[in-house]
Design an enzyme around this catalytic site. Structure first.
Site, short mmCIF file in Angstrom:
data_model
loop_
_atom_site.label_atom_id
_atom_site.label_comp_id
_atom_site.label_asym_id
_atom_site.label_seq_id
_atom_site.Cartn_x
_atom_site.Cartn_y
_atom_site.Cartn_z
N LYS A 178 0.85 -1.18 0.00
CA LYS A 178 0.00 0.00 0.00
C LYS A 178 0.88 1.24 0.00
O LYS A 178 1.49 1.60 1.01
CB LYS A 178 -0.95 0.01 1.19
CG LYS A 178 -2.13 0.96 1.01
CD LYS A 178 -3.22 0.70 2.01
CE LYS A 178 -4.47 1.52 1.68
NZ LYS A 178 -5.57 1.25 2.64
N TRP A 199 -3.01 0.49 -3.72
CA TRP A 199 -2.48 -0.87 -3.65
C TRP A 199 -1.62 -1.19 -4.87
O TRP A 199 -1.96 -0.82 -6.00
CB TRP A 199 -3.62 -1.88 -3.55
CG TRP A 199 -4.25 -1.95 -2.19
CD1 TRP A 199 -4.04 -1.10 -1.15
CD2 TRP A 199 -5.19 -2.91 -1.74
NE1 TRP A 199 -4.79 -1.48 -0.06
CE2 TRP A 199 -5.51 -2.59 -0.40
CE3 TRP A 199 -5.79 -4.01 -2.31
CZ2 TRP A 199 -6.40 -3.33 0.36
CZ3 TRP A 199 -6.68 -4.77 -1.57
CH2 TRP A 199 -6.98 -4.43 -0.24
#
Length: 540
Positions: A439, A444
């Protein structure tokens, strides 16, 4: 209103009985620890499994008692699979690649009363002998001529002598199909390993499902070679599936190097095989180095970890189809298989590769869903991603010794720990393990996608991508690479390899070159250990 159908339980013993009756002369070929190839048939295996069942009764085992194995893929191990389960015991396959402390814990936690051990693992067992509190007998899986001497283990029994003393007829118990037949422990990368108990019913249903054309596509004319070990989730169900359809079974024993596997493929005319990517990469390298073909091999199933696109291409160049599959110890294991659907628009070659590298579509009997952080299902558009949950008749509802423990956050669903997308046709693609996803700046990044790109470089043998602490972005991807022998690949060259393949902010900031990467006992990259090694603020 009840039906007029017979109520016949689904039993593991019925699989081998069927094979013996209607495919009795079909071969089972095994590499042995002692050296030579061993050849037998389903009919002979049926009789020897009954001798084994009688031997277990003579040792005093009762219904539900656990029978542990430390063994390779071979004919004696297959006899234990069927003989122990058919006699009402639980065949507990133990992974010898785990740490000795884990093996001792697993044997004791399972309550194994009898252990069957291959010659290769007698020394391993000796090293933990003083910790095996409940084991009453140890049987070495060999003949009298090869029996080892042991100072630390109690009087060892000889497998062949044990069977020779018993008749080859056994009155199989009338069991409830939901009784436990087999047992396997998770690899235990975090916390203690956990035991999963498979029922007769779940094993038979799973075996029937994986034989289907869109999965392993096995039939009586198949020659199946499970390279995935029989101590790992029942070799993905292949020892049961092959017998169910009467396929010839080729068991490679302990020799899993490229030369040995290729020799069996050619000599025994193997048409189907299954294993993890690390095994296939080594085999492909050996085939390339020796400029040989794969002979009769038609299909390779790849699972355990994501199959790199480069591997698909290398097998395809040899005329071998790759079946990407997904599963876990808790799912018996196969839940997804990637076979093409007909009547779909023609795709460009790169689109076909992208589709083939997805983990696949759910098998009948398995229900999948993908949920967001709030627990609601996300769109099946192949873009939105979330946590994958699964349920079905061969999915664990709990763990041995802790059956009521929650294996799911949502009642009735098993939490896989995978972050995935699913498209409108049901194809699932793993974006990452929930604990491995990176992250960066609130967005992501898939470590799997970055690893696949690295592995596609001809100078890369193996690669791992892990999150690295970053003061500005919280986390950034760090690339750790094992070069191919003789390669002088530089950091600049490997990072430039990502240009145009992913968004620029996905590209790792640094690459580190190492001689080898740590793996789990089942051959997967040990990401937790890699993160631990490279968790310092500066990677260089």
């Amino acid at each position: 209103m009840r039906s007029t159908m017979m109520d016949v339980p689904l039993m593991v013993s019925s699989i081998l009985r069927h094979a013996a009756l209607y495919h009795g002369d079909t071969e089972i070929v095994s590499r042995t620890v002692e050296g030579p190839l061993h050849r037998t048939t389903y009919a002979k295996t049926w009789k020897r499994s009954q001798q084994l069942a009688n031997a277990l009764a003579a040792l005093g085992l009762g219904r539900g008692d656990r029978v542990g194995t430390l063994a390779w893929n071979g004919y004696r191990h297959l006899e234990i699979y069927y003989g122990a389960s058919g006699a009402g015991h639980v065949c507990h396959t133990i992974n010898p690649r785990l740490f000795p402390d884990q093996i001792a814990y697993i044997i004791n936690h399972a309550g194994d009363r009898v252990l069957f051990v291959e010659l290769s693992f007698v020394d391993l067992l000796e090293s933990i002998a003083d910790r095996l509190t409940g084991v009453e007998a140890i049987v070495v899986m060999t003949d009298a001529a090869h029996m080892p001497a042991s100072r630390r283990l109690p009087a060892l029994l000889c497998y062949e002598d044990l069977l020779a003393a018993q008749p080859d007829r056994f009155d199989w118990l009338q069991l409830d199909e939901n009784e436990a037949a087999a047992m396997c422990y998770t690899s235990g990368t975090t916390g203690d390993p956990k035991g999963v108990l498979y029922s007769h019913r779940s094993i038979v249903l799973h075996a029937m499902a994986v034989c289907m054309p869109d999965v392993f596509a096995l039939g009586a004319g198949s020659v199946a070679m499970p390279v995935v070990p029989m101590f790992h989730v029942n070799a993905w169900g292949l020892p049961y599936a092959a017998a169910l359809v009467g396929a010839k079974l080729v068991l490679p024993g302990s020799k899993l190097d490229g030369a040995s596997l290729h020799e069996l493929i050619i000599a025994e005319e193997v048409s189907f095989t299954a294993g993890v990517p690390t095994i296939w990469m080594a085999l492909l390298d050996w085939v390339a180095a020796n400029d040989v073909s794969f002979g009769s091999l038609k299909r390779v199933a790849v699972g355990g970890s994501a199959c790199p696109p480069a591997m698909f291409a290398r097998f395809r160049d040899h005329g071998v189809e790759v079946l990407h599959a997904w599963g876990m110890t808790e799912t018996s294991p196969v839940g997804l298989a990637n076979s093409p659907k007909p009547n779909r628009p023609t795709r460009r070659p790169d689109e076909e590769v992208a589709l083939s590298t997805k983990q696949g579509r759910p098998l009948f009997g398995m229900e999948f869903r993908v949920v967001g952080a709030d627990g609601t299902e996300i769109a099946h558009d192949g873009v939105a991603f979330g946590n994958m949950q699964v349920r079905g008749p061969w999915v664990a509802a709990g763990y041995f010794g802790d059956e009521r423990a929650a294996v799911h956050a949502t009642p009735g669903w098993f939490e896989t720990g995978d972050v995935v997308t699913m498209d409108a046709d049901g194809y699932v693609q793993i974006v990452d393990r929930s604990k491995d996803v990176i992250k960066s700046g609130g967005e992501w990044i898939s470590s799997i996608d970055l690893e696949n790109i690295a592995i596609a470089h001809p100078a890369v043998q193996e690669a791992a991508v892990v999150a690295h602490p970053d003061e500005r972005w919280s986390e950034r991807p760090l690339l750790v690479v094992v070069r191919r022998p003789g390669s002088a690949l530089t950091e600049r060259e490997i990072l430039a390899h990502y240009e145009g393949k992913v968004a620029r902010w996905w590209i790792p900031d640094h690459a580190i070159f190492v001689d080898e990467l740590p793996h789990t006992a089942t051959g997967k990259l040990l990401k937790a250990r890699i993160r631990e090694i490279y968790s310092k603020p500066s990677p260089v």
